[in-house]
Scaffold this motif. Structure first.
Motif: not given
Length: 359
Positions: A233, A239, A245, A248, A252, A282, A286
């Motif tokens: 992070r 992004p 993505r 990420t 998460d 998500s 993502l």
């Protein structure tokens, strides 16, 4: 005298595409699965007659990988026998008749259930049931990866081999049995088959772990589970990058799974549904495993959109399993299930929405 055995299907509850990166998941064995009657034979041949499918016959001495068998059940049988032999376990011929109650292409891990079934039969007949569930599960994963041509993690095989709902941490090896008693929370869990086909999606599935490994390699690691989330992070990532993505999403989601485990243990349906929705969004935004231009199939997208319209403010919905086609998983107050089922089946056909029962 023939023996009987049951190999359950598997439903993923949390941890979408985290297992192949040594992440955390919650998965449950289902009361739907594959039933079999079997007995040993002295022929050195495995014969399996599955209701609704062509008979399978495998010579246990012919165990090379055959690319022409990719995607076929016979490849899984060949892979399980090969895996058992590689481990020094005994193998031999048997005859079996099977019947599945798992809808084809529903994302309930029918191939894993079949592989584990074959492994458990070999274990029972020839090894006095001495091979542990983790051994059968890893052999089944290898059979799918190498002989069946399907890139997959260990989540489905291990959950099925254990035959229960479990929290799994593939980095630490932790296995914690759970009770996912949604009924006691006044909730109903269901899956809706949107009708999309998984055919032609192997490249789309394989690209997900490849993207994640690409990011892990930047940190000189093999999988994201070995990367420090804070180190990831801190970097100034683009992004819009798909690998970024997806990484990420992994970090998460990996932090969300223990919270969903704790919500189940505390019978906290409200918190569980909030986290389930976070997981679903998500995956959509993502991980992006809902739609692919490879097939241009929008059924899953439509199923999620309709679920959002029906359940916003009262329930939870997410893509189930690998994605790009297949099922919408939904959780809602039990008194709303009849309405939800009616509306989903108006769009996707009678019988497409089914209440799920976890073992």
């Amino acid at each position: 005298m023939k023996k009987q055995i049951f190999s359950p299907g598997r439903m993923e509850l949390a941890g979408n595409h985290t297992d192949h990166q040594n992440g955390r998941v919650i998965a449950g064995a289902l009361d739907s699965g594959i039933f079999a009657q079997y007995e040993a034979n002295n022929s050195g041949v495995i014969r399996i007659n599955s209701v609704g499918f062509k008979p399978i016959e495998i010579n246990i001495k012919q165990l090379s990988v055959r690319t022409g068998e990719f995607g076929m059940s016979k490849a899984l049988v060949r892979g399980m026998v090969s895996g058992f032999k590689d481990l020094g376990l005994k193998v031999g011929g048997f005859d079996a008749v099977t019947k599945s109650t798992l809808p084809i292409g529903s994302g309930l891990s029918s191939s894993a259930a079949f592989s584990v079934l074959v492994g458990r039969i070999l274990n029972d007949i020839y090894n006095n049931n001495e091979a542990q569930p983790i051994v059968i599960a890893r052999t089944a994963q290898q059979a799918e990866n190498v002989f069946f041509g399907k890139p997959c993690g260990l989540q489905a095989q291990l959950t099925i081999a254990l035959g229960k709902t479990v929290y799994l941490d593939f980095k630490t090896g932790e296995i914690e049995p759970l009770k996912a008693d949604f009924a006691s929370m006044g909730l109903t869990m269901c899956l809706t088959e949107t009708g999309g086909s998984h055919a032609g999606l192997d490249t789309s599935y394989a690209r997900i772990p490849a993207d994640m490994v690409y990011i892990a390699n930047i940190f000189d690691k093999g999988v994201l589970g070995d990367v420090d989330p804070e180190e990831f992070r801190k970097k100034g990532w683009d992004p819009t990058s798909r690998p970024v993505r997806r990484a990420t999403h992994f970090f998460d989601e990996n932090e969300r799974v223990p919270k969903m485990r704790d919500a189940l243990k505390n019978s906290d349906g409200e918190t569980y549904m909030r986290l389930m929705n976070e997981s679903g969004r998500s995956s959509e935004k993502l991980l992006t495993n809902v739609y692919t231009s490879v097939t241009d199939d929008t059924k899953l997208t439509e199923g999620l959109a309709l679920s959002a319209k029906l359940l916003e403010g009262k329930g939870a919905w997410r893509v189930h399993g690998g994605g790009f086609a297949g099922c919408v998983q939904a959780l809602m107050p039990t008194d709303f299930y009849v309405e939800y089922k009616l509306r989903m089946e108006e769009r996707f056909g009678e019988g497409s929405c089914r209440k799920m029962k976890l073992l």
